[in-house]
Design an enzyme around this catalytic site. Structure first.
Site, PDB file in Angstrom:
ATOM      1  N   GLN A 161       0.829  -1.220   0.000  1.00 43.48           N
ATOM      2  CA  GLN A 161       0.000   0.000   0.000  1.00 43.48           C
ATOM      3  C   GLN A 161       0.860   1.265   0.000  1.00 43.48           C
ATOM      4  OE1 GLN A 161      -2.728  -1.424   3.362  1.00 43.48           O
ATOM      5  NE2 GLN A 161      -4.091  -0.126   2.164  1.00 43.48           N
ATOM      6  N   GLU A 183      -5.633  -7.744   4.658  1.00 44.15           N
ATOM      7  CA  GLU A 183      -4.238  -7.308   4.475  1.00 44.15           C
ATOM      8  C   GLU A 183      -3.457  -8.300   3.616  1.00 44.15           C
ATOM      9  OE1 GLU A 183      -3.706  -4.394   5.125  1.00 44.15           O
ATOM     10  OE2 GLU A 183      -5.369  -4.041   6.495  1.00 44.15           O
ATOM     11  N   LEU A 230      -7.542   2.040   3.136  1.00 49.01           N
ATOM     12  CA  LEU A 230      -6.803   3.292   2.960  1.00 49.01           C
ATOM     13  C   LEU A 230      -6.541   3.580   1.478  1.00 49.01           C
ATOM     14  CD1 LEU A 230      -4.132   2.810   5.780  1.00 49.01           C
ATOM     15  CD2 LEU A 230      -6.138   4.301   5.848  1.00 49.01           C
TER      16      LEU A 230
END
Lengths: 173, 167
Positions: free
Chosen positions: B52, B139, B97
């Site tokens: 990310q 994740e 995010l």
């Protein structure tokens, strides 16, 4: 003039409605925003945010041939406020029971009385013809606790409607 | 220490498969410190994955301990994590995010067993459930170039799926 128009469209379901309308809107120079499109009963329904410099009249004129050909009904409302106004639900209310008139009003009146803001509601009628079942799923935001809502909705249980309140956990990762 | 830039959809780097970590050195520990600072600097994220921030290595930070009534293993640095067992499934709402201002429903396993190394290369195994299991699956997807938007389902779809019986 508002930047957005809320386009509402209803008609007998058939393949190609979305493709035809969105192509026309694209050729008119419009941008599409948030939308809800779903088949309800035998009808296809669209609620669609249409952006750009085109007026409601221009949009209506551009869509008229497609709308007439496909036998649709169209409605346009200028709307204020744009995208990125999402509210995240914190509670979900699931309702199921033998179908009868008044279930939605009964449930949502109680919710409204506690400041519950309905963000999304979907419902189905299932079961068979003789004994239809009404199933509803509501997601929304409420400042009061799950226990308070459960308590308020409990009387409906005695009238044969099962109501379940659960938290909506949003995992941000 | 530094706050790193978070890649946002449709950055193609988010779709890449990350490489395993082989050197457990100071550079790795420094990167993990930056990754944690980045996680804490943004909107309340319970986890973050190395890709990310444009760092294509199999590293994840996870911490769901601040949520009330949530079984958890505290603050975890997971290097080369691997899910070795899945059980059950449930729909839950997720955000990311890397996908600002959007949440959607995703089906995840409710119980998992996870093998991973820590920042020093020591191996551990974890039994996870519920919210923590969901977070770690989200994740780990990043390490394989998957975003939750690739897995979003509608509640209707989910409802029908449950009614399908194999004959």
């Amino acid at each position: 003039m508002s930047d957005w128009n809320m386009l509402t469209l209803v008609g007998a379901d058939r393949p190609g409605i979305v493709a035809r309308l969105t192509r026309e809107l694209y050729q008119l120079g419009c941008n599409l925003g948030e939308a809800s499109m779903i088949r309800l009963g035998g009808s296809f329904t669209i609620m669609l945010m249409v952006g750009g410099d085109r007026s409601a009249d221009e949009i209506r004129a551009a869509l008229t041939p497609a709308v007439q050909e496909m036998g649709l009904r169209l409605h346009l409302d200028p709307v204020h406020g744009g995208l990125h106004q999402h509210l995240v639900p914190n509670l979900q209310v699931r309702v199921a029971g033998a179908d009868r008139a008044g279930i939605v009003a009964d449930v949502t009146e109680i919710l409204a009385g506690h400041g519950f803001n309905v963000l999304e509601l979907e419902s189905d009628v299932a079961g068979d013809q003789e004994r239809p079942i009404y199933i509803m799923n509501i997601q929304g935001y409420c400042g009061e606790t799950l226990e308070v809502l459960e308590g308020a909705l409990a009387p409906l249980g005695e009238r044969g409607v099962s109501v379940d309140v659960s938290p909506v956990d949003v995992m941000i990762g | 220490m530094a706050i790193l830039d978070i890649l946002k959809l449709p950055d193609p780097r988010l779709k890449e498969v990350s490489e395993p970590v082989v050197s457990f050195d100071d550079a790795l520990r420094a990167f993990i410190a930056d990754l944690e600072e980045t996680r804490l600097a943004g909107p309340a994220a319970v986890g973050i994955a190395a890709p990310q921030v444009g760092h294509p290595q199999r590293i994840v930070i996870l911490d769901v301990s601040s949520r009330p009534k949530t079984p958890n293993h505290g603050h975890l640095v997971l290097v080369n994590p691997e899910i070795v067992h899945w059980e059950g499934y449930a729909t839950g709402r997720e955000g990311c995010l890397s996908v600002p201002d959007y949440t959607g429903n995703v089906i995840r396993a409710t119980h998992i067993r996870l093998k991973a190394q820590d920042a020093d290369g020591r191996e551990s195994e974890f039994e996870m459930e519920g919210f923590e299991a969901r977070a770690v699956q989200h994740e780990l997807d990043h390490l394989d170039g998957l975003l939750f938007v690739d897995r979003v389902v509608s509640r209707r779809t989910d409802l029908y799926r449950r009614k399908v019986y194999k004959t």
